[in-house]
Scaffold this motif. Structure first.
Motif: not given
Length: 402
Positions: A44-47, A119-125, A135-138, A159-163
């Motif tokens: 349920p995390l990603s949904k 860029g994998g270590d950038l914030g927002g990735v 929780d971080h991406m919420g 993830a695309a469906a939720v977004a």
């Protein structure tokens, strides 16, 4: 203190601790988890959780009182740093050491991340694996933003469906020729491409990510096609790998995960494993399954082995994915298929795809068609195969199998 120590407090670890106690084990049980939370559901995390339709308490598999009543010592927020097989000790990140009579590794898997060089270590990735990740991406899921999804597997598509459901602009890139190429037939890929396109998702197939850009926080993406995008955040769904570092350092045999036999025993007779982290015998081969059902079923088998009962784990692979109003249910493994038969379901929009190797039914993908899924699952588990030309029957129960 000895008894049974379980390393990993996910679905497999929690199930194992419960089944040991309900099976009559009266020794010490210690369940060690790196996260500060009680064992919880991950699907349920990603949904529903990300959509705000489920609160954190509903994620928990059991309340804290359950573990107390069952005398299961849950150690939260603690990592196992090493295993001393000779002394039968695990050394913890808090400086303590625990002895064990037998040890179970239910360490699960870890998401693949993008290299820092691109860029994998950038914030927002973000990745989607645990409660902290979500929780971080919420906060990034406010309507109006632009999210880049890297990877067209089930995690990326969910993830695309939720977004898209939250009103975001969504671009999904998949380096392979088509989405779901590694796990599904072209027909299933076509179904989900149309579904997402109809919900406004911009799917780019055969297009890879060259780099994410930004100063500290991601703000753009360069694609292999040469195009540059302005984005607000990114979600990376490019697969997972078994968490084997602890086992490998301890000298246990590794083969696409921690190698176990049909009882879940590793190359050390005092150490067992279950779930995503291990590979096991299956129909003359060795496989590793990344699924909640396997984590539960294999943990139950390992519990029986630890209770000195005769057991030989026989996997019955099944999976599911929820995207928008579509429930995909999968039975079996499609490896080696040479043809796919399509069957329309009784309800509008329902369809199933049946994978055959010669005359043998290997697997079925059923979209909003639970009857097709249940019949396919029943046949596959029984080693039966219908004639492909008979799958068009209105009632699958009338189909004869060989």
């Amino acid at each position: 203190m000895s008894g049974i120590v379980i390393v990993g407090a996910g679905q497999a670890g929690a199930t194992l601790s419960e089944k040991l106690r309900s099976g009559g084990y009266d020794g010490d049980i210690t369940l060690i988890g790196e996260e500060p939370h009680l064992p919880y559901q991950r699907p349920p995390l990603s949904k529903k959780y990300l959509l705000g339709e489920m609160d954190v308490e509903r994620l928990y598999l059991r309340p804290e009182s359950f573990y107390q009543d069952q005398s299961i010592d849950v150690r939260r927020g603690v990592s196992v740093m090493s295993i001393d097989r000779a002394e039968k000790l695990v050394h913890l990140s808090d400086g303590q050491s625990l002895g064990y009579d037998r040890l179970a590794l239910t360490t699960g898997s870890v998401p693949r991340r993008l290299p820092a060089a691109i860029g994998g270590d950038l914030g927002g990735v973000h990745v989607v694996r645990n409660l902290s990740d979500v929780d971080h991406m919420g906060p990034d899921f406010g309507a109006g933003g632009h999210v880049l999804i890297v990877g067209g597997g089930y995690i990326g598509l969910e993830a695309a469906a939720v977004a898209a459901s939250r009103g975001l602009k969504v671009t999904l890139v998949e380096a392979a020729e088509r989405i779901l190429q590694r796990v599904a037939c072209r027909e299933t890929s076509d179904f989900f491409r149309e579904l997402h396109t109809n919900h406004g998702v911009d799917i780019r197939e055969g297009v890879g990510l060259k780099a994410l850009t930004g100063h500290g926080i991601v703000s753009g993406a360069e694609l292999s096609s040469g195009e540059k995008l302005e984005i607000d955040f990114a979600i990376v769904g490019v697969g997972i790998t078994p968490a084997i570092e602890l086992a490998e350092a301890a000298g246990l045999e590794i083969s696409n995960g921690i190698k176990v036999d049909s009882r879940g025993m590793t190359s050390d007779e005092a150490i067992f494993a279950a779930g995503d982290c291990c590979s096991f015998p299956y129909r003359g081969e060795r496989i590793r399954l990344e699924s909640v059902p396997n984590a539960i079923d294999q943990a139950e088998a390992v519990a029986k082995a630890l209770l000195d009962q005769e057991v030989s784990y026989e996997a019955k692979p099944w999976f599911w994915s929820d995207q928008y109003d579509v429930k995909l249910q999968i039975a079996g493994l499609n490896t080696g298929y040479d043809r796919v038969i399509s069957r329309k379901g009784a309800k509008e929009g329902s369809i199933s795809f049946w994978y055959f190797k010669g005359l043998e039914l290997l697997a079925v993908d059923a979209m909003n068609d639970p009857r097709a899924y249940m019949m396919g699952k029943r046949w596959i588990e029984a080693g039966l195969s219908p004639k492909a030309e008979d799958l068009g029957a209105e009632d699958l129960k009338t189909v004869k199998c060989v």
